[in-house]
Design an enzyme around this catalytic site. Structure first.
Site, PDB file in Angstrom:
ATOM      1  N   HIS A 146       0.939  -6.079 -12.949  1.00  0.00           N
ATOM      2  CA  HIS A 146       1.096  -4.830 -12.184  1.00  0.00           C
ATOM      3  C   HIS A 146       2.580  -4.534 -11.955  1.00  0.00           C
ATOM      4  CE1 HIS A 146      -0.119  -2.088  -8.693  1.00  0.00           C
ATOM      5  NE2 HIS A 146       1.200  -2.226  -8.541  1.00  0.00           N
ATOM      6  N   GLU A 147       3.290  -5.513 -11.388  1.00  0.00           N
ATOM      7  CA  GLU A 147       4.691  -5.282 -11.052  1.00  0.00           C
ATOM      8  C   GLU A 147       5.549  -5.128 -12.303  1.00  0.00           C
ATOM      9  OE1 GLU A 147       5.535  -4.485  -8.146  1.00  0.00           O
ATOM     10  OE2 GLU A 147       3.614  -5.011  -7.241  1.00  0.00           O
ATOM     11  N   HIS A 158       5.758  -1.671 -13.663  1.00  0.00           N
ATOM     12  CA  HIS A 158       6.602  -0.734 -12.923  1.00  0.00           C
ATOM     13  C   HIS A 158       8.032  -0.669 -13.459  1.00  0.00           C
ATOM     14  CE1 HIS A 158       3.949   0.612  -9.832  1.00  0.00           C
ATOM     15  NE2 HIS A 158       3.889  -0.506  -9.149  1.00  0.00           N
ATOM     16  N   ASP A 163       2.188   4.409  -8.896  1.00  0.00           N
ATOM     17  CA  ASP A 163       1.008   4.000  -8.121  1.00  0.00           C
ATOM     18  C   ASP A 163       0.243   5.254  -7.718  1.00  0.00           C
ATOM     19  OD1 ASP A 163       1.336   1.134  -8.038  1.00  0.00           O
ATOM     20  OD2 ASP A 163       3.032   1.464  -6.707  1.00  0.00           O
ATOM     21  N   TYR A 181      -4.982   2.857  -5.910  1.00  0.00           N
ATOM     22  CA  TYR A 181      -5.048   1.424  -5.633  1.00  0.00           C
ATOM     23  C   TYR A 181      -6.499   0.981  -5.562  1.00  0.00           C
ATOM     24  CZ  TYR A 181      -0.087   1.219  -4.256  1.00  0.00           C
ATOM     25  OH  TYR A 181       1.284   1.260  -4.231  1.00  0.00           O
TER      26      TYR A 181
END
Length: 353
Positions: free
Chosen positions: A303-304, A307, A316, A319
């Site tokens: 996920h990170e 980014h 985002d 969520y």
């Protein structure tokens, strides 16, 4: 039989009762200087008040106004529609996990809490230029109900609370932290105990497997599949290629050379500065997550990493699995740019063909 005039009166009263019942129990106001010389002086205070009759537990959402973390929580425009660029953090946050951790502020009826926000930490006004800007704050708040169930509400904002300020002089500041000049040959741990380093090394290996498997799956499935459409929506070649490009870049990362900072103590899972490639900040919810599976440690690294600007720079937009599935249906164009959609595609739990 009711007379027309009585029916009208009754309808009016019922509408009034409904309006009262639907009124938000929270109000929000903004305050700060009407003009600043130098963006480093642009500090806005948000005051949240419980206007209801019951005590509220309001989650300390790191993306919201109860947190000082520089997330994108303000809409800022001048008269011509120019906006400063956002340079702050992107955060993985699951409200239900935060509720279980007890990460909320208790507000009794009539009580208020004020939080000062340093906007220079999250916004660069260079492209927009000096001028007068209207500031609108994100009015979404999560309330913890019985059994730690979470409810999203919108705070009331009166016209009198609208905030406008002029910004002149210095329009950007350098972020106040040491940024990695390059990636080392092995992971760097900042503020991580030996036990946490062990957990991270396991998660790093699992994240690398997730990235490789996701790329391999996409390479061998070049048309619509249940797994693809569940997380990214209706198949088009252009959107498919966007997802392929993201996972190709992520798979090329060496997570074992990233910097992992364990100093965050709030209720998020993790966050990054998108332009600071290879540095991930890990927060409280990360440590209670499983190594693999839904909302896992390994999935959080995916996920990170998505980014990072170097990896395509996802955002985002939604969520959680339920919201991510809805996004895939309602807006595939956003789904292919949504970080959680990439995480859930990689985790593939429960497994989809």
């Amino acid at each position: 039989m009711l007379t027309p005039s009585f029916q009208t009166l009754l309808a009016t009263l019922l509408i009034g009762v409904s309006a009262v019942a639907a009124a938000s129990p929270l109000s929000l106001s903004l305050s700060g200087p009407k003009s600043v010389h130098g963006v480093e002086n642009l500090k806005i205070t948000a005051t949240i008040t419980n206007t209801g009759t019951e005590t509220l537990k309001v989650l300390n959402d790191p993306r919201g106004l109860l947190s000082k973390r520089p997330a994108n929580k303000f809409s800022i425009t001048d008269a011509k529609g120019a906006r400063p660029s956002f340079t702050g953090v992107k955060v993985k946050y699951v409200p239900e996990a935060a509720a279980a951790l007890g990460a909320y502020t208790v507000l009794a009826p009539g009580a208020s809490v004020s939080v000062a926000h340093d906007l220079s930490a999250g916004y660069n006004f260079t492209a927009a230029g000096a001028g007068t800007f209207d500031f609108e704050a994100d009015k979404a708040f999560y309330i913890v109900k019985e059994n730690n169930k979470v409810e999203l509400i919108q705070a009331e904002i009166s016209e009198a609370s609208a905030f406008t300020a002029s910004v002149t002089g210095n329009l950007v500041i350098s972020r106040r932290e040491d940024e990695p000049s390059g990636l080392a040959k092995r992971a760097t741990f900042v503020g991580c105990t030996t036990a946490r380093q062990t957990l991270l090394n396991t998660a790093i290996a699992s994240a690398e497997t997730y990235a490789a498997n996701a790329k391999s799956y996409l390479s061998s499935h070049t048309t619509a599949t249940t797994r693809y459409t569940t997380w990214f929506g209706a198949f088009t070649t252009a959107r498919y290629q966007t997802v392929v490009s993201h996972f190709t870049l992520i798979d090329a990362n060496n997570f074992s050379a990233f910097t992992f900072d364990c100093s965050c103590t709030d209720s998020a899972y993790a966050y990054v500065y998108p332009d600071t490639f290879g540095k991930i900040y890990l927060c409280s919810a990360f440590w209670s997550a499983g190594n693999t599976g839904t909302d896992s440690k390994a999935g959080t690294i995916i996920h990170e990493s998505s980014h990072f600007t170097n990896n395509g720079g996802t955002d985002d937009h939604a969520y959680g699995q339920t919201a991510a599935k809805s996004l895939a249906t309602s807006s595939p164009a956003r789904a292919v740019l949504n970080a959680d959609s990439h995480e859930y595609f990689a985790e593939n739990t429960p497994a989809l063909a």
